[in-house]
Design an enzyme around this catalytic site. Structure first.
Site: not given
Ligand code: IVH
Length: 728
Positions: A46, A48, A93-94, A130, A132, A153, A220, A492
């Site tokens: 459907e 499609d 980045s974090i 959360e 990662k 990024r 992500e 063996c």
């Molecule tokens: S927050 C300012 N949350 O980790 C904060 N990043 O250095 C911005 N990543 O490559 C990132 N899971 O893609 C955030 N739950 C999550 C994440 C996450 C994966 C990755 C992000 C980046 C790296 C952060």
């Protein structure tokens, strides 16, 4: 493009135009239910049909094709290169904490409190914890609710425009609008199983129907593990069919990154990508801070607008709860359908986030807490071939030592010749080694040589030797088998040593203190060749061995003496007959009562036994048809090995028949081994991993991830007392 921007049209076109818009909405709704909610509302056929109808209208009126049309997910021309995109708000980045779980979370909480000038008596800070995700960061730009650009990024300031490829990701909305709300409300999980994402009562945010004019959603792009396996399976098919330029991928992350950075969107469309949103970039005309009070509220709203947001998100308070989240995810990580490489903690209040601000390129309000990596790169030093107890030849990659999944790995099995060749692992290659949970380390794949480096000459492809590397006998691979086997039997040394160790192990006749080193010495010095030789060595021969103290020699003599008193199942299992494991040995002993009856049973008679199929029956017959094996049994008996024989009992009561148990943690009264024996004796099975088919998980003290898994799958959990009750 909104309705007002479309040129005025003649009456005749009006109906087509209306139909086009209806099709847009309907197809968007079905796609969201299918890809994001995983709850399809129409059959594929459907979908499609509606899709083709839309294509037909667009073919007649090409001027009506908009970038958010469902037809625009696939297609587009291959690019020469990606255009550069300057991010409106830099993609930061974090900071990563690699410390132990408690000190990492503690250090973060302490920094946040200090920065906010909170005294010790002030309340705990609220965080969002959360996952990662192990994929690729993406910025999705929506203008007036329509996806206009997707960018990687890059260096944080400038990324690449990958819009064409990102459009092919079914989970990413091409357009966001209020009608999603109905679908979100309907898809709420039942009370009690709700993640923190769902509001009490389930009403979406009041703001949810006011999508900002400019909205950048960040998250992500990743590939689920099952999608990754299926993709590689297809790739292997293509390679086998001789298609040029095809390759398999080493892990889901690489496959996802490769797909996003694929210049031909038609190819990207065939790569099954998924997406999780975790934040925003530019939001206008109102700022994020004026729209939402907390990060959690922002995530809930993104979800209500149709973006996938992971369920494993928690609002927690203080460092201890961050640690608990980390520990819990570390335990359940292998059961997630996708890879993660850690967890992320974020200050929940957006006002506090603003107060905390940034240091260089990192926010002070977020930190990533990584798990020990499950994959690492290393070099293949050699490929050895090991000979197992049954003569099976196994290629093993000898690796430059590498710390992965919490241990130092120097060996990884390549399973068999086909597998080694399929992965095309060669000496000198750089490979990715994976060790997840307690699973034995494996070589995931070879890292391709860098294009900007001079190509390195590779060594020859692996070939299984046709003679046994230990004894020089022929190694043969029988029709339909994956393995080569040494035909040397007890001639063996390798098979001989393994056979002795198998016989001496705790679950067989148990000869305490007879470990690999001693067996190695005894076999290499030609003191022992067959199992009965064990009982003929004697104190003098043992004491004369290098590095063997008299006391130790006496201990072995005593252990040998003690092992003579055994049981039929232990003895039978100890003989090392192919396909006869402990459980089968027990069934055979129970059914026939004595060894002679088993040795003389026909295949038909053997097939009457529980758990014995044609392969096991044949293997038993082959074993006992060989005179030298009967000879071994006779000699062992002559040496004084002894067990109580029982009466044949075809139908003793089996209260646990048909049930599967998984044991976890410490069982204080029974112990795991005894519990297993008792469950099997009562007709039940004991398995190592929890699945939907598991009848009961028996959890002792310090039960781990298996208990969590049972709870997730809704499998009944027993304590030891309840098990003992069932066994009565
Ligand atoms: S927050 C300012 N949350 O980790 C904060 N990043 O250095 C911005 N990543 O490559 C990132 N899971 O893609 C955030 N739950 C999550 C994440 C996450 C994966 C990755 C992000 C980046 C790296 C952060």
């Amino acid at each position: 493009m909104t309705k007002q921007e479309i040129d005025p049209m003649p009456e005749a076109n009006n109906l087509d135009r209306q139909r086009l818009e209806a099709l847009h909405s309907e197809l968007h709704r079905h796609a969201h239910n299918y890809y994001v909610l995983d709850a399809p509302t129409v059959p594929d056929a459907e979908y499609d049909r509606l899709f083709r109808e839309l294509q037909a209208i667009e073919a007649a009126y090409p001027q009506w094709i908009t970038p958010d049309s469902p037809t625009q997910r696939v297609g587009g021309k291959p690019l020469d290169q990606f255009a550069s995109v300057r991010h409106a708000v830099p993609m930061l980045s974090i900071r990563t904490e690699t410390d132990t779980e408690s000190s990492g979370a503690q250090a973060f909480d302490t920094r946040v409190r200090k920065e906010l000038e909170l005294t010790e008596t002030e309340a705990a800070v609220e965080y969002v914890a959360e996952l990662k995700f192990d994929g690729l960061a993406i910025n999705l730009r929506y203008e007036n609710g329509v996806l206009v650009q997707a960018a990687t990024r890059g260096d944080g300031e400038n990324g690449e425009d990958v819009t064409q490829n990102i459009r092919t990701v079914g989970q990413i909305p091409l357009r966001i609008s209020a009608p999603r709300l109905a679908a979100v409300g309907a898809a709420l999980p039942p009370e009690g199983t709700r993640s923190a994402l769902e509001r009490p009562g389930g009403e979406p945010s009041l703001l949810a129907d006011e999508v900002p004019k400019v909205l950048e959603v960040r998250g992500e792009v990743y590939m689920r593990r099952d999608d990754f396996e299926a993709l590689n399976e297809r790739q292997r098919g293509r390679i086998a069919a001789g298609e040029k330029g095809e390759k398999t991928f080493v892990n889901p992350r690489n496959a996802a990154a490769g797909a996003v950075r694929q210049l031909d969107p038609a190819i990207a469309a065939q790569r099954p990508l998924s997406f999780f949103a975790y934040g925003v970039g530019e939001v206008a005309p109102q700022s994020v801070g004026s729209l939402f009070a907390t990060h959690m509220e922002l995530l809930q709203t993104l979800k209500s607008w149709g973006f996938p947001v992971a369920d494993e998100i928690r609002v927690v308070r203080g460092a201890d709860e961050l640690v608990a989240f980390h520990q819990n995810i570390a335990l359940t990580r292998d059961q997630l359908p996708f890879d993660i490489d850690g967890v992320v903690y974020k200050v929940n209040s957006l006002a506090l986030q603003q107060r905390l601000g940034f240091v260089t390129r990192e926010p002070r309000w977020a930190v990533a807490h990584k798990f020990p990596a499950q994959e690492q790169m290393t070099t293949v030093l050699a490929i050895d071939v090991q000979v197992g107890r049954t003569g099976k030849l196994t290629p093993v990659a000898k690796l430059a030592p590498v710390f992965v999944g919490g241990v130092t790995v120097t060996n990884a099995t390549l399973h068999n010749e086909d597998e080694a060749r399929r992965k095309d692992v060669r000496v000198g290659d750089t490979v990715i080694v994976r060790r997840a949970g307690d699973v034995i380390p494996e070589v995931v794949g070879v890292v391709p040589q860098a294009a900007d480096q001079p190509p390195r000459e590779r060594s020859a492809i692996f070939t299984m030797p046709r003679i046994c590397p230990v004894c020089g006998s022929a190694a043969v691979r029988e029709e339909g088998e994956a393995d080569y086997r040494c035909t040397g039997g007890l001639f063996c040394n390798a098979q001989c040593k393994q056979a002795i160790l198998h016989f001496a192990q705790r679950r067989a006749v148990e000869i305490e203190g007879l470990g690999d080193k001693l067996v190695e010495q005894l076999v290499d010095a030609n003191i022992i060749r067959t199992l009965p030789d064990l009982y003929r060595v004697g104190f003098v021969a043992l004491a004369s061995l290098e590095r063997m103290a008299e006391k130790s020699a006496q201990n072995i003599v005593d252990a040998l003496e003690k092992s003579k008193q055994t049981t039929l199942p232990r003895f039978l299992f100890g003989l090392g007959i192919r396909h006869v494991g402990e459980a089968t040995a027990k069934e055979l002993a129970r059914h026939f009562g004595g060894l002679d009856a088993i040795m003389d049973a026909t295949e038909e008679a053997l097939l009457q036994v529980n758990d014995v199929g044609p392969i096991v029956a044949k293997s038993l017959r082959t074993f006992f048809d060989q005179a030298h094996n009967r000879e071994v049994v006779e000699q062992l008996r002559a040496c004084g090995i002894y067990w109580e024989e029982g009466a044949a009992s075809a139908d003793s009561p089996k209260p646990l028949a048909g049930m599967t148990f998984v044991l976890t943690g410490t069982l204080p009264t029974l112990g795991r081994d005894d519990a297993k024996d008792k469950i099997e004796a009562a007709g039940g099975k004991v398995s190592g991993s929890v699945s939907k088919k598991t009848s009961y998980v028996v959890a002792g003290t310090e039960a781990g991830s298996k208990l969590t898994k049972a709870q997730e799958l809704g499998v009944a959990v027993l304590d030891e007392a309840a098990l003992l009750e069932m066994l009565k």
